[in-house]
Design an enzyme around this catalytic site. Structure first.
Site, PDB file in Angstrom:
ATOM      1  CD  GLU A 192      -4.499  -7.909   1.054  1.00  0.00           C
ATOM      2  OE1 GLU A 192      -5.386  -7.281   1.647  1.00  0.00           O
ATOM      3  OE2 GLU A 192      -3.284  -7.644   1.144  1.00  0.00           O
TER       4      GLU A 192
ATOM      5  CG  ASN B 174      -0.523  -6.601  -2.017  1.00  0.00           C
ATOM      6  OD1 ASN B 174      -1.085  -7.098  -2.993  1.00  0.00           O
ATOM      7  ND2 ASN B 174      -1.003  -6.684  -0.775  1.00  0.00           N
TER       8      ASN B 174
ATOM      9  CG  HIS C  36      -9.733  -5.799   0.332  1.00  0.00           C
ATOM     10  ND1 HIS C  36     -10.011  -6.991   0.965  1.00  0.00           N
ATOM     11  CD2 HIS C  36      -8.413  -5.563   0.528  1.00  0.00           C
ATOM     12  CE1 HIS C  36      -8.902  -7.457   1.535  1.00  0.00           C
ATOM     13  NE2 HIS C  36      -7.920  -6.610   1.274  1.00  0.00           N
TER      14      HIS C  36
ATOM     15  CD  GLU D 220      -2.800  -1.389   2.355  1.00  0.00           C
ATOM     16  OE1 GLU D 220      -2.779  -0.518   3.239  1.00  0.00           O
ATOM     17  OE2 GLU D 220      -3.525  -2.398   2.412  1.00  0.00           O
TER      18      GLU D 220
ATOM     19  CG  ASP E 130     -12.630  -9.163   1.035  1.00  0.00           C
ATOM     20  OD1 ASP E 130     -12.516  -8.130   0.358  1.00  0.00           O
ATOM     21  OD2 ASP E 130     -12.232  -9.251   2.206  1.00  0.00           O
TER      22      ASP E 130
HETATM   23  O1  G3I Z   1      -4.095  -9.318  18.286  1.00  0.00           O
HETATM   24  C1  G3I Z   1      -4.998  -8.364  18.872  1.00  0.00           C
HETATM   25  C2  G3I Z   1      -5.646  -8.950  20.094  1.00  0.00           C
HETATM   26  O2  G3I Z   1      -4.666  -9.201  21.075  1.00  0.00           O
HETATM   27  C3  G3I Z   1      -6.690  -7.962  20.615  1.00  0.00           C
HETATM   28  O3  G3I Z   1      -7.389  -8.535  21.674  1.00  0.00           O
HETATM   29  C4  G3I Z   1      -7.677  -7.617  19.522  1.00  0.00           C
HETATM   30  C5  G3I Z   1      -8.682  -6.553  19.976  1.00  0.00           C
HETATM   31  O4  G3I Z   1      -9.212  -5.840  18.908  1.00  0.00           O
HETATM   32  O5  G3I Z   1      -6.983  -7.096  18.395  1.00  0.00           O
HETATM   33  C6  G3I Z   1      -6.064  -8.020  17.850  1.00  0.00           C
HETATM   34  O6  G3I Z   1      -5.434  -7.426  16.761  1.00  0.00           O
HETATM   35  C7  G3I Z   1      -6.219  -7.302  15.589  1.00  0.00           C
HETATM   36  C8  G3I Z   1      -5.502  -8.022  14.463  1.00  0.00           C
HETATM   37  O7  G3I Z   1      -6.196  -7.844  13.253  1.00  0.00           O
HETATM   38  C9  G3I Z   1      -5.399  -9.523  14.723  1.00  0.00           C
HETATM   39  O8  G3I Z   1      -6.653 -10.086  14.798  1.00  0.00           O
HETATM   40  C10 G3I Z   1      -6.342  -5.831  15.249  1.00  0.00           C
HETATM   41  O9  G3I Z   1      -7.135  -5.182  16.232  1.00  0.00           O
HETATM   42  C11 G3I Z   1      -6.986  -5.678  13.895  1.00  0.00           C
HETATM   43  O10 G3I Z   1      -6.939  -4.300  13.523  1.00  0.00           O
HETATM   44  C12 G3I Z   1      -6.236  -6.482  12.867  1.00  0.00           C
HETATM   45  O11 G3I Z   1      -6.908  -6.333  11.648  1.00  0.00           O
HETATM   46  C13 G3I Z   1      -6.191  -6.768  10.514  1.00  0.00           C
HETATM   47  C14 G3I Z   1      -5.989  -5.602   9.567  1.00  0.00           C
HETATM   48  O12 G3I Z   1      -5.334  -6.037   8.412  1.00  0.00           O
HETATM   49  C15 G3I Z   1      -5.154  -4.505  10.208  1.00  0.00           C
HETATM   50  O13 G3I Z   1      -4.923  -3.488   9.292  1.00  0.00           O
HETATM   51  C16 G3I Z   1      -6.993  -7.851   9.826  1.00  0.00           C
HETATM   52  O14 G3I Z   1      -7.070  -8.995  10.669  1.00  0.00           O
HETATM   53  C17 G3I Z   1      -6.309  -8.209   8.516  1.00  0.00           C
HETATM   54  O15 G3I Z   1      -7.115  -9.108   7.810  1.00  0.00           O
HETATM   55  C18 G3I Z   1      -6.118  -6.949   7.692  1.00  0.00           C
HETATM   56  O16 G3I Z   1      -5.499  -7.271   6.485  1.00  0.00           O
HETATM   57  C19 G3I Z   1      -5.261  -6.170   5.605  1.00  0.00           C
HETATM   58  C20 G3I Z   1      -4.008  -6.516   4.822  1.00  0.00           C
HETATM   59  O17 G3I Z   1      -2.951  -6.742   5.694  1.00  0.00           O
HETATM   60  C21 G3I Z   1      -3.662  -5.403   3.854  1.00  0.00           C
HETATM   61  N1  G3I Z   1      -4.774  -5.092   2.985  1.00  0.00           N
HETATM   62  C22 G3I Z   1      -6.025  -4.815   3.667  1.00  0.00           C
HETATM   63  C23 G3I Z   1      -6.399  -5.954   4.594  1.00  0.00           C
HETATM   64  C24 G3I Z   1      -7.741  -5.719   5.238  1.00  0.00           C
HETATM   65  O18 G3I Z   1      -7.694  -4.620   6.105  1.00  0.00           O
END
Ligand code: G3I
Length: 520
Positions: free
Chosen positions: A271, A206, A242, A165, A273
């Site tokens: 990615e 990406n 996305h 990004e 969806d």
């Molecule tokens: O690990 C913590 C956990 O300890 C805590 O209790 C919980 C509370 O909210 O958060 C957990 O972390 C989360 C993490 O995912 C793991 O589950 C974060 O809050 C959450 O923001 C994070 O979201 C991820 C996101 O990227 C962050 O930007 C998504 O799972 C993930 O699918 C998403 O993937 C991104 C790609 O990397 C880049 N392109 C867009 C895509 C979708 O946003």
């Protein structure tokens, strides 16, 4: 290193036996026709076309045995959704923790899957210490991070999203600690460091919203052109994809992919969806199916599109609802791990048979027909796609076990009227059924789409179709009343095949319910 691995040996009955069990349990349809029928996996179908079909996953999901079973059997490639990101791998400078990422590579090895590494340099999920560094120290911190991570996963990660990004929506570079410290040179520096650490891994840049033509994809095009001119090691462009049905399908996705391919780069859908505003309904799911199918079509049409990764395969573990409140249902499988119509759309677009995607709608027609009991086959009888007539040849086949009453059935061949008159004539030229029992008319689509602002609706005044029987050929023809030309090449239902083949882009309705095909 190729991301397309050899097809896994087929397990019992074609469909991996455990998957059959899982789907049967998940859907409550033990032994139903969809779950019992032997079928290739999505990855098998993609591999037959020289592509991989993969899914993102995440560590907290893997203890879910039903989830892990499908992840390990249906997909040939996985991407860690979070566990190879900077904040997980190097939360404190110089202290590396590969535990979570290793769980993902172990899973992949156990299931014969390849891994896309995601991601080495990104402005998000970046530990605070990186942003606090003096500018002069950022480059070393970045190259140290890349070197340690890409070295650790050498031989296990087939492709890296080295830079994720880098652009704003208008095509300007996104501000990040890396851009602030090094300007856009950070991208070449990152790619060189990754290549030095793992010369065999495919290296990608990406981004999202670069799937169609536009300012952001133009900026990516200019960047990668420049990097290639400078001899920077770069293998591909990752298009996240996305998508959302309320924003339309990316503009000229195939042509956009092709222009990157023409530079000598690979292209990957990284990615995918397709979200929607909740609640989902049959019409939204049909649009979603069409989007998924169109992405597969675009990838298969571009020789250097190497594969497709969906951003987790089930709504159960989607990132969408927490990021876009009120939106969701974005994935191929529902919350209960049952395949959705989009799953069938992907199967069909990959050249397979539908395999159990449930539209959640009415499962029974009044005439005894049920979804899945009819299909339509098509051939083009048209020597020219640019003349003043459209000439589809259709035949309807009863694939079910009961007779189907033909007057309850209609078929739609979707096309674009292009310019000229908006009124039409249509004809049945020949059919063993007797054309006098075949009705036909041109209808303006209530939701016009590119390539599908009208359809030829075909119906029947009498007759019934026995199980296994075909209507035989129905030779149809239509024109505009001013006899101006069409451009059929981009018509939704148009194909160039001259012998009859199953046609998922021609839709069939029984008792008013969609029973075959994907609407545009
Ligand atoms: O690990 C913590 C956990 O300890 C805590 O209790 C919980 C509370 O909210 O958060 C957990 O972390 C989360 C993490 O995912 C793991 O589950 C974060 O809050 C959450 O923001 C994070 O979201 C991820 C996101 O990227 C962050 O930007 C998504 O799972 C993930 O699918 C998403 O993937 C991104 C790609 O990397 C880049 N392109 C867009 C895509 C979708 O946003």
């Amino acid at each position: 290193m190729s991301l397309v691995k050899r097809c896994r040996p087929r397990r019992t009955g074609g469909l991996p036996a455990l998957l059959v069990g899982t789907l049967a349990l998940a859907t409550g349809l033990a032994g139903g026709p969809a779950s019992a029928a032997p079928q290739d996996t999505l990855h098998d179908l993609a591999a037959a076309q020289g592509r991989y079909f993969g899914s993102a996953t995440d560590n907290p999901e893997l203890p879910d045995a039903a989830y892990a079973e499908i992840l390990g059997s249906e997909f040939g490639q996985i991407t860690p959704g979070n566990s190879m990101k900077w904040d997980t791998i190097e939360p404190v400078q110089g202290r590396f923790d590969f535990t979570k990422g290793d769980v993902i590579t172990d899973f992949a090895q156990q299931h014969g899957q390849t891994v896309r590494g995601h991601t080495l340099v990104w402005h998000s999920q970046l530990p605070g210490w990186v942003g606090s560094l003096p500018s002069a120290q950022v480059e070393t911190a970045m190259t140290d991070h890349i070197t340690a991570e890409a070295t650790h996963y050498r031989g296990e990660v087939a492709a890296w999203d080295v830079v994720n990004e880098p652009f704003n929506e208008d095509g300007t570079f996104r501000t990040s600690p890396f851009y602030t410290a090094m300007g856009s040179d950070y991208i070449a520096t990152a790619l060189r460091a990754a290549h030095a650490a793992d010369p065999d891994a495919k290296l990608y840049i990406n981004d999202y919203n670069i799937e169609g033509m536009g300012a952001k994809s133009d900026a990516m095009y200019d960047l990668v052109s420049e990097l290639l001119d400078e001899g920077v090691p770069l293998d591909g462009v990752g298009m996240q994809a996305h998508l959302a049905i309320q924003y339309g399908f990316p503009y000229q996705m195939q042509a956009n992919m092709q222009r990157f391919a023409d530079l000598g780069l690979d292209v990957a859908v990284t990615e995918l969806d397709v979200r929607m505003q909740l609640p989902a309904d049959a019409a939204k799911l049909a649009t979603q199916s069409s989007y998924y199918g169109q992405v597969v079509d675009a990838c298969l049409a571009v020789g250097r599109c190497v594969g497709i990764t969906i951003w987790d395969y089930t709504d159960k573990y989607s990132w969408v609802p927490s990021t876009f409140p009120g939106e969701g249902a974005a994935n191929l499988y529902d919350d209960d791990l049952a395949p959705k119509p989009a799953y069938d759309a992907v199967r069909t677009a990959l050249g397979g048979e539908p395999g159990g995607g449930d539209d959640g709608g009415d499962d029974g027609g009044d005439d005894g027909s049920t979804p899945g009991t009819l299909k339509v086959q098509y051939r083009s009888s048209d020597a020219s796609a640019g003349d003043n007539q459209i000439k589809p040849g259709l035949q309807l086949v009863n694939t079910g076990t009961g007779a189907v009453s033909l007057p309850s059935v209609t078929v739609r061949y979707w096309f674009s009227g292009d310019n000229g008159a908006t009124t039409y004539g249509s004809w049945c030229d020949w059919s063993p059924l007797d054309c006098s029992t075949v009705t036909h008319r041109v209808v303006a689509a209530s939701t016009p789409k590119a390539g599908a602002d009208h359809y030829l609706e075909v119906g029947f005044t009498s007759g019934s179709l026995a199980p296994g029987a075909s209507t035989g050929e129905i030779q149809l023809r239509l024109s505009k009343t001013d006899w101006s030309n069409f451009d059929e090449s981009d018509d939704y239902s148009y194909g160039t095949g001259t012998s009859y083949a199953d046609a998922s882009k021609i839709t069939v309705y029984a008792g008013g319910d969609l029973v075959w095909g994907i609407e545009p």
